[in-house]
Write a protein that holds these residues in place. Structure first.
Motif, PDB file in Angstrom:
ATOM      1  N   VAL A  37       0.794  -1.262  -0.168  1.00 31.98           N
ATOM      2  CA  VAL A  37       0.049  -0.060   0.158  1.00 31.98           C
ATOM      3  C   VAL A  37       0.950   1.048   0.090  1.00 31.98           C
ATOM      4  O   VAL A  37       0.536   2.058  -0.682  1.00 31.98           O
ATOM      5  CB  VAL A  37      -0.953  -0.181   1.082  1.00 31.98           C
ATOM      6  N   GLU A  38       2.007   1.312   0.709  1.00 28.39           N
ATOM      7  CA  GLU A  38       2.589   2.648   0.835  1.00 28.39           C
ATOM      8  C   GLU A  38       3.495   2.739  -0.459  1.00 28.39           C
ATOM      9  O   GLU A  38       3.749   3.876  -0.893  1.00 28.39           O
ATOM     10  CB  GLU A  38       3.756   2.486   2.089  1.00 28.39           C
ATOM     11  N   LYS A  39       3.947   1.698  -0.908  1.00 27.18           N
ATOM     12  CA  LYS A  39       4.732   1.543  -2.476  1.00 27.18           C
ATOM     13  C   LYS A  39       3.682   2.328  -3.223  1.00 27.18           C
ATOM     14  O   LYS A  39       4.404   2.831  -4.074  1.00 27.18           O
ATOM     15  CB  LYS A  39       5.328   0.144  -2.534  1.00 27.18           C
ATOM     16  N   MET A  40       2.641   1.767  -3.225  1.00 26.88           N
ATOM     17  CA  MET A  40       1.540   1.975  -4.504  1.00 26.88           C
ATOM     18  C   MET A  40       1.253   3.704  -4.173  1.00 26.88           C
ATOM     19  O   MET A  40       1.325   4.328  -5.102  1.00 26.88           O
ATOM     20  CB  MET A  40       0.505   1.465  -3.991  1.00 26.88           C
ATOM     21  N   HIS A  41       1.161   3.948  -3.067  1.00 23.51           N
ATOM     22  CA  HIS A  41       1.014   5.448  -2.797  1.00 23.51           C
ATOM     23  C   HIS A  41       2.036   6.344  -3.210  1.00 23.51           C
ATOM     24  O   HIS A  41       1.912   7.474  -4.147  1.00 23.51           O
ATOM     25  CB  HIS A  41       0.793   5.815  -1.163  1.00 23.51           C
ATOM     26  N   LYS A  42       3.396   6.039  -3.162  1.00 25.14           N
ATOM     27  CA  LYS A  42       4.318   6.605  -3.397  1.00 25.14           C
ATOM     28  C   LYS A  42       4.569   6.907  -5.108  1.00 25.14           C
ATOM     29  O   LYS A  42       5.024   7.482  -5.620  1.00 25.14           O
ATOM     30  CB  LYS A  42       5.804   5.991  -2.766  1.00 25.14           C
ATOM     31  N   ALA A  65      -7.375  -8.010 -15.417  1.00 19.03           N
ATOM     32  CA  ALA A  65      -6.240  -8.913 -14.876  1.00 19.03           C
ATOM     33  C   ALA A  65      -5.155  -8.203 -15.614  1.00 19.03           C
ATOM     34  O   ALA A  65      -4.224  -8.339 -15.037  1.00 19.03           O
ATOM     35  CB  ALA A  65      -6.446 -10.238 -15.535  1.00 19.03           C
ATOM     36  N   ARG A  66      -5.157  -7.877 -16.851  1.00 18.84           N
ATOM     37  CA  ARG A  66      -3.973  -7.314 -17.680  1.00 18.84           C
ATOM     38  C   ARG A  66      -3.458  -6.152 -17.025  1.00 18.84           C
ATOM     39  O   ARG A  66      -2.104  -5.901 -16.586  1.00 18.84           O
ATOM     40  CB  ARG A  66      -4.194  -6.768 -18.982  1.00 18.84           C
ATOM     41  N   LEU A  67      -4.460  -5.219 -16.506  1.00 14.91           N
ATOM     42  CA  LEU A  67      -3.868  -4.019 -15.738  1.00 14.91           C
ATOM     43  C   LEU A  67      -3.279  -4.355 -14.329  1.00 14.91           C
ATOM     44  O   LEU A  67      -2.149  -3.726 -13.878  1.00 14.91           O
ATOM     45  CB  LEU A  67      -5.098  -2.987 -15.476  1.00 14.91           C
ATOM     46  N   LYS A  68      -3.809  -5.287 -13.817  1.00 15.85           N
ATOM     47  CA  LYS A  68      -3.239  -5.675 -12.496  1.00 15.85           C
ATOM     48  C   LYS A  68      -1.746  -6.313 -12.667  1.00 15.85           C
ATOM     49  O   LYS A  68      -1.057  -5.955 -11.743  1.00 15.85           O
ATOM     50  CB  LYS A  68      -4.250  -6.837 -11.940  1.00 15.85           C
ATOM     51  N   ASP A  69      -1.489  -6.947 -13.619  1.00 15.46           N
ATOM     52  CA  ASP A  69      -0.420  -7.779 -13.961  1.00 15.46           C
ATOM     53  C   ASP A  69       0.787  -6.497 -14.283  1.00 15.46           C
ATOM     54  O   ASP A  69       1.797  -6.538 -13.784  1.00 15.46           O
ATOM     55  CB  ASP A  69      -0.286  -8.718 -15.293  1.00 15.46           C
ATOM     56  N   GLU A  70       0.348  -5.543 -14.963  1.00 14.18           N
ATOM     57  CA  GLU A  70       1.308  -4.572 -15.351  1.00 14.18           C
ATOM     58  C   GLU A  70       1.330  -3.466 -14.133  1.00 14.18           C
ATOM     59  O   GLU A  70       2.635  -3.110 -13.901  1.00 14.18           O
ATOM     60  CB  GLU A  70       0.696  -3.647 -16.370  1.00 14.18           C
ATOM     61  N   ILE A  71       0.437  -3.388 -13.328  1.00 19.17           N
ATOM     62  CA  ILE A  71       0.832  -2.600 -11.776  1.00 19.17           C
ATOM     63  C   ILE A  71       1.765  -3.430 -10.980  1.00 19.17           C
ATOM     64  O   ILE A  71       2.711  -3.183 -10.346  1.00 19.17           O
ATOM     65  CB  ILE A  71      -0.647  -2.386 -11.304  1.00 19.17           C
ATOM     66  N   TRP A  72       1.273  -4.706 -10.816  1.00 17.08           N
ATOM     67  CA  TRP A  72       2.323  -5.586 -10.054  1.00 17.08           C
ATOM     68  C   TRP A  72       3.733  -5.501 -10.689  1.00 17.08           C
ATOM     69  O   TRP A  72       4.894  -5.595  -9.801  1.00 17.08           O
ATOM     70  CB  TRP A  72       1.878  -6.988 -10.078  1.00 17.08           C
ATOM     71  N   ALA A  73       3.996  -5.547 -11.947  1.00 21.41           N
ATOM     72  CA  ALA A  73       5.254  -5.494 -12.403  1.00 21.41           C
ATOM     73  C   ALA A  73       6.012  -4.132 -12.138  1.00 21.41           C
ATOM     74  O   ALA A  73       7.221  -3.985 -11.567  1.00 21.41           O
ATOM     75  CB  ALA A  73       5.375  -5.707 -13.995  1.00 21.41           C
ATOM     76  N   LEU A  74       5.096  -3.166 -12.070  1.00 19.88           N
ATOM     77  CA  LEU A  74       5.758  -1.679 -11.858  1.00 19.88           C
ATOM     78  C   LEU A  74       6.146  -1.720 -10.020  1.00 19.88           C
ATOM     79  O   LEU A  74       7.161  -1.152  -9.795  1.00 19.88           O
ATOM     80  CB  LEU A  74       4.752  -0.693 -12.018  1.00 19.88           C
ATOM     81  N   ILE A  75       5.289  -2.201  -9.267  1.00 21.69           N
ATOM     82  CA  ILE A  75       5.551  -2.453  -8.044  1.00 21.69           C
ATOM     83  C   ILE A  75       6.747  -3.259  -7.681  1.00 21.69           C
ATOM     84  O   ILE A  75       7.449  -2.841  -6.854  1.00 21.69           O
ATOM     85  CB  ILE A  75       4.066  -3.043  -7.233  1.00 21.69           C
ATOM     86  N   SER A  76       6.883  -4.478  -8.416  1.00 21.66           N
ATOM     87  CA  SER A  76       7.822  -5.321  -8.306  1.00 21.66           C
ATOM     88  C   SER A  76       9.136  -4.681  -8.595  1.00 21.66           C
ATOM     89  O   SER A  76      10.319  -4.824  -7.957  1.00 21.66           O
ATOM     90  CB  SER A  76       7.709  -6.605  -8.975  1.00 21.66           C
ATOM     91  N   ALA A  77       9.240  -3.738  -9.321  1.00 23.94           N
ATOM     92  CA  ALA A  77      10.571  -3.064 -10.155  1.00 23.94           C
ATOM     93  C   ALA A  77      10.817  -1.939  -9.186  1.00 23.94           C
ATOM     94  O   ALA A  77      12.224  -1.439  -9.346  1.00 23.94           O
ATOM     95  CB  ALA A  77      10.223  -2.803 -11.433  1.00 23.94           C
ATOM     96  N   ALA A  78      10.026  -1.570  -8.358  1.00 22.30           N
ATOM     97  CA  ALA A  78      10.069  -0.275  -7.557  1.00 22.30           C
ATOM     98  C   ALA A  78      10.982  -0.504  -6.239  1.00 22.30           C
ATOM     99  O   ALA A  78      10.845  -1.744  -5.898  1.00 22.30           O
ATOM    100  CB  ALA A  78       8.836   0.446  -7.196  1.00 22.30           C
TER     101      ALA A  78
END
Length: 79
Positions: free
Chosen positions: A16-21, A66-79
């Motif tokens: 949650v914090e990472k997503m906010h940032k 699902a596609r959006l969630k996968d792309e969002i997760w990829a960005l979260i993981s890379a941060a």
């Protein structure tokens, strides 16, 4: 079929914090985040028959989510 909203804070509670940032610092992430919530709300409204739709359209909305969630997760993981 689940009638539970798939909010990103519930999907990724530890992030949650990472997503906010990311929303503040990354315009692409913010756009994806907002688009996910729009599509997610449309799926939920279809599931609970607030805005009935046919099965094919609801299926396409689910795939888009699902596609959006996968792309969002990829960005979260890379941060």
């Amino acid at each position: 079929m689940s009638h539970t909203p798939h909010e990103l804070a519930e999907e990724f509670p530890a992030e949650v914090e990472k997503m906010h940032k990311l929303k503040l610092e990354n315009a692409h992430f913010a756009k994806l985040f907002d688009e996910y919530h729009e599509v997610n709300r449309a799926v939920h409204r279809a599931e609970v028959s607030v805005e009935p739709t046919d099965d094919a359209h609801e299926g396409e909305l689910r795939k888009q989510r699902a596609r959006l969630k996968d792309e969002i997760w990829a960005l979260i993981s890379a941060a």
